[in-house]
Design a protein around this motif. Structure first.
Motif, PDB file in Angstrom:
ATOM      1  N   THR A 189       2.925   5.239  -7.310  1.00 25.36           N
ATOM      2  CA  THR A 189       4.138   4.596  -6.807  1.00 25.36           C
ATOM      3  C   THR A 189       3.791   3.567  -5.733  1.00 25.36           C
ATOM      4  OG1 THR A 189       4.501   6.217  -5.049  1.00 25.36           O
ATOM      5  CG2 THR A 189       5.405   6.743  -7.215  1.00 25.36           C
ATOM      6  N   PRO A 190       4.640   2.542  -5.568  1.00 25.73           N
ATOM      7  CA  PRO A 190       4.379   1.528  -4.536  1.00 25.73           C
ATOM      8  C   PRO A 190       4.248   2.133  -3.149  1.00 25.73           C
ATOM      9  CG  PRO A 190       6.070   0.759  -6.053  1.00 25.73           C
ATOM     10  CD  PRO A 190       5.814   2.188  -6.401  1.00 25.73           C
ATOM     11  N   LEU A 191       5.030   3.168  -2.852  1.00 26.98           N
ATOM     12  CA  LEU A 191       4.970   3.755  -1.521  1.00 26.98           C
ATOM     13  C   LEU A 191       3.611   4.390  -1.253  1.00 26.98           C
ATOM     14  CD1 LEU A 191       6.285   4.499   1.131  1.00 26.98           C
ATOM     15  CD2 LEU A 191       7.263   6.524   0.023  1.00 26.98           C
ATOM     16  N   VAL A 192       3.096   5.170  -2.213  1.00 26.13           N
ATOM     17  CA  VAL A 192       1.779   5.788  -2.029  1.00 26.13           C
ATOM     18  C   VAL A 192       0.701   4.720  -1.944  1.00 26.13           C
ATOM     19  CG1 VAL A 192       0.043   7.297  -3.094  1.00 26.13           C
ATOM     20  CG2 VAL A 192       2.446   7.966  -3.123  1.00 26.13           C
ATOM     21  N   GLU A 193       0.836   3.677  -2.766  1.00 30.70           N
ATOM     22  CA  GLU A 193      -0.120   2.563  -2.693  1.00 30.70           C
ATOM     23  C   GLU A 193      -0.116   1.929  -1.309  1.00 30.70           C
ATOM     24  OE1 GLU A 193      -1.074   0.298  -6.776  1.00 30.70           O
ATOM     25  OE2 GLU A 193       0.981   0.048  -6.080  1.00 30.70           O
ATOM     26  N   GLU A 194       1.072   1.752  -0.741  1.00 28.56           N
ATOM     27  CA  GLU A 194       1.165   1.100   0.566  1.00 28.56           C
ATOM     28  C   GLU A 194       0.571   1.972   1.663  1.00 28.56           C
ATOM     29  OE1 GLU A 194       1.752  -1.887   1.105  1.00 28.56           O
ATOM     30  OE2 GLU A 194       2.380  -2.357  -0.918  1.00 28.56           O
ATOM     31  N   VAL A 195       0.799   3.282   1.587  1.00 29.74           N
ATOM     32  CA  VAL A 195       0.211   4.172   2.585  1.00 29.74           C
ATOM     33  C   VAL A 195      -1.313   4.085   2.514  1.00 29.74           C
ATOM     34  CG1 VAL A 195      -0.021   6.556   3.364  1.00 29.74           C
ATOM     35  CG2 VAL A 195       2.191   5.730   2.542  1.00 29.74           C
ATOM     36  N   ALA A 196      -1.838   4.093   1.274  1.00 27.88           N
ATOM     37  CA  ALA A 196      -3.293   3.996   1.098  1.00 27.88           C
ATOM     38  C   ALA A 196      -3.819   2.661   1.593  1.00 27.88           C
ATOM     39  CB  ALA A 196      -3.643   4.192  -0.374  1.00 27.88           C
ATOM     40  N   ARG A 197      -3.122   1.569   1.267  1.00 24.74           N
ATOM     41  CA  ARG A 197      -3.576   0.239   1.653  1.00 24.74           C
ATOM     42  C   ARG A 197      -3.508   0.044   3.162  1.00 24.74           C
ATOM     43  NH1 ARG A 197      -0.135  -2.625  -1.129  1.00 24.74           N
ATOM     44  NH2 ARG A 197      -1.389  -2.565  -3.030  1.00 24.74           N
ATOM     45  N   ALA A 198      -2.535   0.686   3.806  1.00 23.13           N
ATOM     46  CA  ALA A 198      -2.390   0.556   5.249  1.00 23.13           C
ATOM     47  C   ALA A 198      -3.468   1.315   6.010  1.00 23.13           C
ATOM     48  CB  ALA A 198      -1.006   1.054   5.682  1.00 23.13           C
ATOM     49  N   GLY A 199      -4.250   2.113   5.285  1.00 20.82           N
ATOM     50  CA  GLY A 199      -5.348   2.826   5.929  1.00 20.82           C
ATOM     51  C   GLY A 199      -4.930   4.067   6.662  1.00 20.82           C
ATOM     52  N   GLY A 200      -3.739   4.580   6.361  1.00 18.47           N
ATOM     53  CA  GLY A 200      -3.278   5.790   7.021  1.00 18.47           C
ATOM     54  C   GLY A 200      -4.109   6.998   6.611  1.00 18.47           C
ATOM     55  N   PRO A 201      -4.123   8.042   7.431  1.00 16.74           N
ATOM     56  CA  PRO A 201      -4.880   9.261   7.115  1.00 16.74           C
ATOM     57  C   PRO A 201      -4.258   9.973   5.913  1.00 16.74           C
ATOM     58  CG  PRO A 201      -4.307   9.150   9.456  1.00 16.74           C
ATOM     59  CD  PRO A 201      -3.482   8.124   8.758  1.00 16.74           C
ATOM     60  N   LEU A 202      -4.820   9.744   4.745  1.00 14.05           N
ATOM     61  CA  LEU A 202      -4.287  10.267   3.492  1.00 14.05           C
ATOM     62  C   LEU A 202      -5.425  10.841   2.671  1.00 14.05           C
ATOM     63  CD1 LEU A 202      -2.038  10.507   1.283  1.00 14.05           C
ATOM     64  CD2 LEU A 202      -2.603   8.146   0.633  1.00 14.05           C
ATOM     65  N   VAL A 203      -5.217  12.034   2.115  1.00 11.64           N
ATOM     66  CA  VAL A 203      -6.216  12.674   1.254  1.00 11.64           C
ATOM     67  C   VAL A 203      -5.505  13.212   0.024  1.00 11.64           C
ATOM     68  CG1 VAL A 203      -7.838  14.609   1.035  1.00 11.64           C
ATOM     69  CG2 VAL A 203      -7.764  13.280   3.147  1.00 11.64           C
ATOM     70  N   PHE A 204      -6.085  12.972  -1.156  1.00 13.74           N
ATOM     71  CA  PHE A 204      -5.560  13.553  -2.389  1.00 13.74           C
ATOM     72  C   PHE A 204      -6.186  14.921  -2.602  1.00 13.74           C
ATOM     73  CE2 PHE A 204      -4.637   9.164  -4.461  1.00 13.74           C
ATOM     74  CZ  PHE A 204      -3.429   9.126  -3.790  1.00 13.74           C
ATOM     75  N   LEU A 205      -5.369  15.851  -3.050  1.00 11.70           N
ATOM     76  CA  LEU A 205      -5.794  17.231  -3.210  1.00 11.70           C
ATOM     77  C   LEU A 205      -5.563  17.670  -4.649  1.00 11.70           C
ATOM     78  CD1 LEU A 205      -6.819  19.759  -1.776  1.00 11.70           C
ATOM     79  CD2 LEU A 205      -4.497  20.167  -0.951  1.00 11.70           C
ATOM     80  N   ASP A 206      -6.593  18.230  -5.286  1.00  9.87           N
ATOM     81  CA  ASP A 206      -6.541  18.761  -6.651  1.00  9.87           C
ATOM     82  C   ASP A 206      -6.545  17.670  -7.714  1.00  9.87           C
ATOM     83  OD1 ASP A 206      -6.265  20.850  -8.685  1.00  9.87           O
ATOM     84  OD2 ASP A 206      -4.188  20.168  -8.887  1.00  9.87           O
TER      85      ASP A 206
END
Length: 334
Positions: A128-145
């Motif tokens: 989704t665009p929102l998840v893409e934007e969080v990732a692109r913004a460099g926020g502390p994000l980790v995918f699990l499983d």
């Protein structure tokens, strides 16, 4: 950086409409919602919630978004994340996406508004665009499983390739040649990976798998039962059924029992995902066990590394085959 009025102009809607889309208002049509999301992606628009969350003071909270809270695997995983986070001085806020992209985005937005320090997401199939934007913004994000194609985010997941190969070898040694597989949905990385591993393993063991022996479920018990019925109704039904997760295995078990069939005499049964009640079924269910506790611990370690500015590396943990009696016993075994 693009502003909300730029998104509105690009999408041909009002600023108020863009705001309603960002707040999940049901009054917006799907067509309009799609145009707004496309404009956000094209303009690399960072929603205010994302931007604010990156500038805020630490709150000592983490957000965890899981796929399905009714799935015992996710329940155990959430408990492990909570335990590890608490030891590190963090509180975890949990959201249940119910395997739906819109629910996932709702929790991403809500958790960012709550100023969580980092996000752990078991992502749905859609980027989704929102998840893409969080990732692109460099926020502390980790995918699990799970992972998402094209999204550069550290991930912590399980690789079941070797365990699936071992299971197929076990079934072959027991004399099973007609083996069926009920996989998860191909749109999820876990569904694709388990199907690919099964097909490679059967080929390596010299087993020819008929196309009608491969079915795709949705990781829910209902699909497990429906697809097991379809397999058992074939002119030449499989001798063994391998099911891609514990809930679908429960559905398969219900269908087999309803027909009065015996496990493993009439049909063998094995599951990806081990759960506490599998050893207590008669006969106990052979299963591939995922290290949910270790998965949760490693995920918290990765997100804390990101928060501390340390290098955060992805981790892949092995699954383990647990052999019980639901597939039969080797000749000469007691």
């Amino acid at each position: 950086m693009a502003r909300i009025k730029d998104v509105a102009a690009y999408a041909g809607v009002s600023v108020a409409t863009v705001s309603r889309v960002l707040n999940d208002s049901p009054s917006v049509t799907e067509e309009t919602r799609g145009r707004v999301y496309a404009a956000m992606a094209e303009l690399s628009y960072v929603p205010n919630a994302v931007a604010r969350s990156l500038r805020t003071e630490a709150t000592k909270t983490l957000g965890l978004i899981i796929g399905d809270i009714l799935n015992p695997f996710f329940a155990e995983l959430a408990r492990a994340v909570e335990d590890a986070a608490r030891k590190a001085g963090y509180t975890v806020i949990i959201g249940n996406a119910d395997e739906r992209a819109e629910e996932q985005d709702h929790y991403v937005r809500t958790l960012l508004e709550q100023r969580v320090d980092g996000l752990l997401i078991c992502p749905t199939a859609e980027v989704t665009p929102l998840v893409e934007e969080v990732a692109r913004a460099g926020g502390p994000l980790v995918f699990l499983d799970r992972t998402l194609p094209g999204v550069d985010v550290p991930s912590v997941r399980v690789d079941g390739t070797d365990a699936i190969k071992e299971l197929v070898g076990h079934l072959r040694k027991l004399g099973h040649r007609r083996i069926a597989f009920i996989s998860g949905p191909a749109r999820l990385s876990t569904g694709r990976e388990r199907t690919d591993a099964f097909l490679v393993a059967t080929a390596e063991h010299g087993l020819e798998i008929r196309p009608e022996y491969i079915e795709a479920g949705d990781f829910q018990s209902g699909s497990g039962r429906t697809l097991t019925a379809r397999l058992l109704d074939l002119p030449e039904p499989p001798e063994a059924i391998f099911v891609g997760d514990n809930l679908m295995a429960l559905g398969a078990l219900n269908e087999i029992r309803a027909r009065g069939l015996r496990i493993p005499d009439d049909v063998a049964l094995a599951s990806f995902d081990d759960v506490p009640w599998f050893p207590h079924i008669d006969p106990p269910i052979t299963a591939i066990s995922q290290p949910a506790a270790e998965l949760g611990l490693r995920a918290v370690q990765v997100i804390l590394d990101r928060l501390a500015g340390r290098p955060a590396e992805s981790a892949v943990l092995p699954a383990v085959l647990v052999v019980r009696q639901s597939c039969g016993e080797e000749r000469g075994a007691s």
